[in-house]
Design an enzyme around this catalytic site. Sequence first.
Site, PDB file in Angstrom:
ATOM      1  N   GLY A  65      -4.102   2.366  -2.585  1.00 32.14           N
ATOM      2  CA  GLY A  65      -4.534   1.347  -1.632  1.00 32.14           C
ATOM      3  C   GLY A  65      -5.187   0.203  -2.392  1.00 32.14           C
ATOM      4  N   ARG A  81      -6.290 -13.233   3.015  1.00 38.84           N
ATOM      5  CA  ARG A  81      -7.713 -13.071   3.317  1.00 38.84           C
ATOM      6  C   ARG A  81      -8.243 -14.205   4.181  1.00 38.84           C
ATOM      7  NH1 ARG A  81      -8.171 -10.851  -2.831  1.00 38.84           N
ATOM      8  NH2 ARG A  81      -7.669  -8.699  -2.252  1.00 38.84           N
ATOM      9  N   THR A 102       0.817  -1.218   0.000  1.00 43.90           N
ATOM     10  CA  THR A 102       0.000   0.000   0.000  1.00 43.90           C
ATOM     11  C   THR A 102       0.852   1.270   0.000  1.00 43.90           C
ATOM     12  OG1 THR A 102      -1.783  -1.128   1.164  1.00 43.90           O
ATOM     13  CG2 THR A 102      -1.771   1.267   1.280  1.00 43.90           C
ATOM     14  N   THR A 137     -10.508  -4.100   0.921  1.00 49.10           N
ATOM     15  CA  THR A 137     -11.768  -3.718   1.564  1.00 49.10           C
ATOM     16  C   THR A 137     -12.904  -4.654   1.138  1.00 49.10           C
ATOM     17  OG1 THR A 137     -12.358  -2.252  -0.261  1.00 49.10           O
ATOM     18  CG2 THR A 137     -11.044  -1.298   1.548  1.00 49.10           C
ATOM     19  N   ASP A 163      -4.702 -13.459  -1.574  1.00 46.31           N
ATOM     20  CA  ASP A 163      -5.734 -14.504  -1.438  1.00 46.31           C
ATOM     21  C   ASP A 163      -5.536 -15.273  -0.136  1.00 46.31           C
ATOM     22  OD1 ASP A 163      -6.897 -13.857  -3.844  1.00 46.31           O
ATOM     23  OD2 ASP A 163      -5.915 -15.451  -4.983  1.00 46.31           O
ATOM     24  N   GLY A 164      -4.302 -15.676   0.125  1.00 42.69           N
ATOM     25  CA  GLY A 164      -4.015 -16.386   1.362  1.00 42.69           C
ATOM     26  C   GLY A 164      -4.187 -15.506   2.577  1.00 42.69           C
ATOM     27  N   GLU A 191      -6.176  -6.405   3.729  1.00 41.42           N
ATOM     28  CA  GLU A 191      -6.101  -7.358   2.611  1.00 41.42           C
ATOM     29  C   GLU A 191      -7.212  -7.137   1.581  1.00 41.42           C
ATOM     30  OE1 GLU A 191      -3.473  -8.211   3.248  1.00 41.42           O
ATOM     31  OE2 GLU A 191      -3.146  -9.173   5.161  1.00 41.42           O
TER      32      GLU A 191
END
Length: 381
Positions: free
Chosen positions: A131, A244, A126, A366, A241-242, A364
């Site tokens: 972002g 999350r 970020t 929004t 992905d992980g 991770e």
Amino acid sequence: MDFKLTPEQEMIRDMVRDFTEKNIKPVAAIHDEEKHFPFQNIKRMAELGLMGMNIPIEYGGSEVGVIAYSLAITEIAKGCASHAVTTSVTNMVAEVICEFGKEETKRKHLPKLCSGEYPAGSFALTEPHAGSDAANIRTSAVRKNNNYILNGSKALITSGEVSGVTVVWAVTDRNAKKGKGITAFAIEKGTPGFIVGKAEEKMGHRASTLNELIFDNCVVSSDCVLGKEGEGFKIAMMELDGGRIGIGSLAVGVGFSAIDFAIQYVKEREAFGKPLSNFEAIQWMIADSYTGLEAAQLLVLRAAYLKENKLPFTKEASMAKLFATETARNVALRAVQMLGGYGYTRDYPVERFLRDIVGTTLYEGTSEVQRIVISREILGG
């Protein structure tokens, strides 16, 4: 379909639950109030194998799998969201280095992450103006002989000031299509030109750090590159992905703590001559909260199962993260409501649970980004 955990998964869950009850819950409010990073507990957790749960044993990891990792994060979060987010991000950093780092890079950083020699790892994607639009980062990395010179800044980086190694994304080819000219680097703390900036004042997760990072002619070796030059954006999306799964697991844990505390309160508090738990309005709040959290955990564990078995899980991870974080936020709001005016005070922990859970809808990606990911996956890209 068998939903039963393996004996090893149950053992890990129970071990982490016990550690949390004895070591994390008693100090969570103090760490939050004092904004103090829990160095001692994090070190103990590393010694239990919780900082490299999907890292091979040869690099110091415990290699217990994604499902066990999800269960562990949930149990840690029941005690303190700050402990849990530090654990989640450190595991995430270890995984990206393990998957894409050169052998020398892996042997240099992974044992230190897994053992707790590094208090944490950080994931620096970020930027102040980038972002959700991560492909629009501006931090640059210019190649010079066998080195890269980095210039730019990162914002809102979890564990920025305590991290031993930071995975940093920078643009190496400004002429490439958007998202195609970005490269990932593993940069050690103390590298000249790598400056830790201000610490942010946060609503929640106040026992974890969130920092600005500045790169001022920061010279790093090409050996620090993760994967191939120009493939950094793809790596970031894969690792998010992980990540999350970790944040979804965290949200479930905080949600359960919020409603469980509220349940104990309404059993003991009386109004109109009977316990609050006897009122139908309260009972429905409890029923809705537990139903939502149980469903959220199943979504999270499904995504964890897919990842563990090396099956596609992008859509499932975003669904789990979206549903778990928004469900837990609603549960925490109900918990405050169930305590009435006392729920709004710092005498009770539900206000901390609510402050902590808000952050999970942002980390991770929004909730809005998760909806974009989910819809694109369903619509075929």
